[in-house]
Motif scaffolding. Structure first.
Motif, PDB file in Angstrom:
ATOM      1  N   ARG A  66       8.407  13.848  -0.036  1.00 14.01           N
ATOM      2  CA  ARG A  66       7.769  12.470  -0.723  1.00 14.01           C
ATOM      3  C   ARG A  66       9.110  12.477  -1.767  1.00 14.01           C
ATOM      4  NH1 ARG A  66       2.116  13.190  -2.807  1.00 14.01           N
ATOM      5  NH2 ARG A  66       2.799  11.258  -4.115  1.00 14.01           N
ATOM      6  N   GLU A 121       5.030  11.614   4.352  1.00 13.87           N
ATOM      7  CA  GLU A 121       4.098  10.741   4.824  1.00 13.87           C
ATOM      8  C   GLU A 121       2.619  10.896   4.168  1.00 13.87           C
ATOM      9  OE1 GLU A 121       5.607  12.967   6.645  1.00 13.87           O
ATOM     10  OE2 GLU A 121       4.271  13.991   7.978  1.00 13.87           O
ATOM     11  N   SER A 122       2.492  11.831   3.148  1.00 14.18           N
ATOM     12  CA  SER A 122       1.291  11.918   2.712  1.00 14.18           C
ATOM     13  C   SER A 122       1.186  11.180   1.387  1.00 14.18           C
ATOM     14  CB  SER A 122       1.013  13.426   2.182  1.00 14.18           C
ATOM     15  OG  SER A 122       1.037  14.341   3.281  1.00 14.18           O
ATOM     16  N   ALA A 123       2.287  10.675   0.756  1.00 12.71           N
ATOM     17  CA  ALA A 123       2.201  10.059  -0.570  1.00 12.71           C
ATOM     18  C   ALA A 123       1.393   8.577  -0.316  1.00 12.71           C
ATOM     19  CB  ALA A 123       3.700   9.823  -1.027  1.00 12.71           C
ATOM     20  N   GLN A 124       0.702   8.837  -1.165  1.00 17.48           N
ATOM     21  CA  GLN A 124      -0.168   7.354  -1.086  1.00 17.48           C
ATOM     22  C   GLN A 124       0.018   6.276  -2.062  1.00 17.48           C
ATOM     23  OE1 GLN A 124      -3.207   6.995   0.727  1.00 17.48           O
ATOM     24  NE2 GLN A 124      -3.102   8.771   1.965  1.00 17.48           N
ATOM     25  N   GLN A 125       0.062   6.790  -3.387  1.00 18.37           N
ATOM     26  CA  GLN A 125       0.386   5.743  -4.577  1.00 18.37           C
ATOM     27  C   GLN A 125       1.430   6.230  -5.368  1.00 18.37           C
ATOM     28  OE1 GLN A 125      -3.347   5.191  -6.461  1.00 18.37           O
ATOM     29  NE2 GLN A 125      -4.551   4.580  -4.637  1.00 18.37           N
TER      30      GLN A 125
END
Lengths: 210, 210
Positions: free
Chosen positions: A139, A183-187
DNA sequence: TCGTAAGTTGACCCTAGGGTAAAGATACTG
DNA sequence: CAGTATCTTTACCCTAGGGTCAACTTACGA
């Protein structure tokens, strides 16, 4: 230097190496002297300070281990594998050797050679972070400062776990790594990254000496 | 109890409350007495031990805060929101109040009422973990034991960060939460979860008293 | 108001650690 | 093998903390 002094220095180095690896770099100097079978006055005569003793006894060993992990990680083709390998192996090193954990945590700023080893290790971390970010697998908001803080906190946790569940730290590392994939990053992150100076300050107070 | 004794006890409670919140539950007792303007002998007369003082001064306050966070979290409809809210708020509590951080970390097993508050808080955590797992939003291999260890490590990091970057802990929490979503889980975890007893042992040695 | 029970104090003891230096021991050299 | 320079030991000092108690002081009831 007289022969007996040289012998005593050798005994002290051996005892220090043992105790540093068993219990970390903050083991009492008097205890090192006791294990070496000499008085603590002799230790002060021959080495002068904890830092000097550390530099003689721990630095090269720690450098070897840290270098090896960095080298192996950098030799991997896949950028994510390289990053994950580095994180896992470095944490493993910390978990199995309290002395190395203290080196990575950058305490003992008085030990010059040691600090330079610590710095090199941070450079390797930086490179691996950059590489993984550039490849789009890590990320983009994760910085090497975050990694250093992670290592610092991990070192404490791993040491606390050592007697009870010496492998349990692996769970935490797994959770973390899964959260660090691009791909885990959300915000957007809710706080700014730290500067290197800030990291140093924080690491200083992370384990005592606050 | 004589009137002057009652007054001194009150002064000591006030000073203790201040110092516990500023510096954590391990603040020197003599310093509390100093701030209260009485001799440390009086503190020992009136309270007998650190644990008793903590129980009188910190327990209810910590219980209120922890309960409130748990209640608010449990009132949220979305299971992930509830879990994430709980984790974030509890970490915030730890970051802003060293006393609460020490309560959550479960040191001071001598303070009975405090430990029961700590236990209640762990029950709430357990419920939120279960709920989120049942809803399929939290990775199924994450246990409340993992959460407690996380809180323990977080407390130390947050305290070290307090003077330098008081919000930086939020980054770590964000990375963690992103790694805890069900869809982030990549591989079987490389180590078993801890039992409650193991967690207690580890938390005991996590911050001194090793 | 004054005797006494209740409370307070500060000097003291303890531990654990860092550090120093005078006095005693010993390795080496001439 | 004697003299000296080098090294070692040990007793000591310091800090920071926990904890105790005899002697002093004070609140309060009769």
């Amino acid at each position: 230097m007289r022969a007996d002094a040289r012998r005593n220095a050798e005994k002290l180095r051996a005892a220090a190496a043992e105790l540093f690896q068993e219990r970390g770099l903050d083991v009492p100097l008097k205890e090192i002297a006791r294990r070496a079978g000499v008085s603590h006055g002799t230790l002060y005569n021959l080495f002068g300070s904890r830092e000097a003793l550390i530099d003689e006894v721990v630095t090269d060993l720690a450098a070897d281990r840290l270098d090896e992990v960095a080298r192996e990680a950098l030799s991997l083709d896949d950028a994510w594998e390289a990053f994950a390998y580095y994180v896992e192996k470095l944490c493993e090193l910390q978990a199995t050797d309290p002395a190395v954990a203290d080196v990575v945590s950058g305490r003992y700023p008085g030990a010059e050679r040691l600090m330079s080893v610590c710095g090199q290790s941070m450079d390797a971390a930086e490179r691996l972070v950059e590489q993984a970010r550039a490849a789009g697998v890590l990320r983009p908001d994760f910085t090497s400062a975050d990694l250093v803080l992670t290592f610092g906190a991990h070192a404490l946790l791993a040491r606390a776990l050592a007697d009870t569940a010496p492998d349990a730290w692996r769970r935490g590392v797994a959770f973390l790594l899964d959260g660090l994939r691009a791909e885990s990053a959300q915000q957007p992150l809710p706080a700014d990254a730290l500067t290197q100076q800030q990291v140093q300050d924080v690491m200083g107070s992370l384990a005592g000496k606050g």
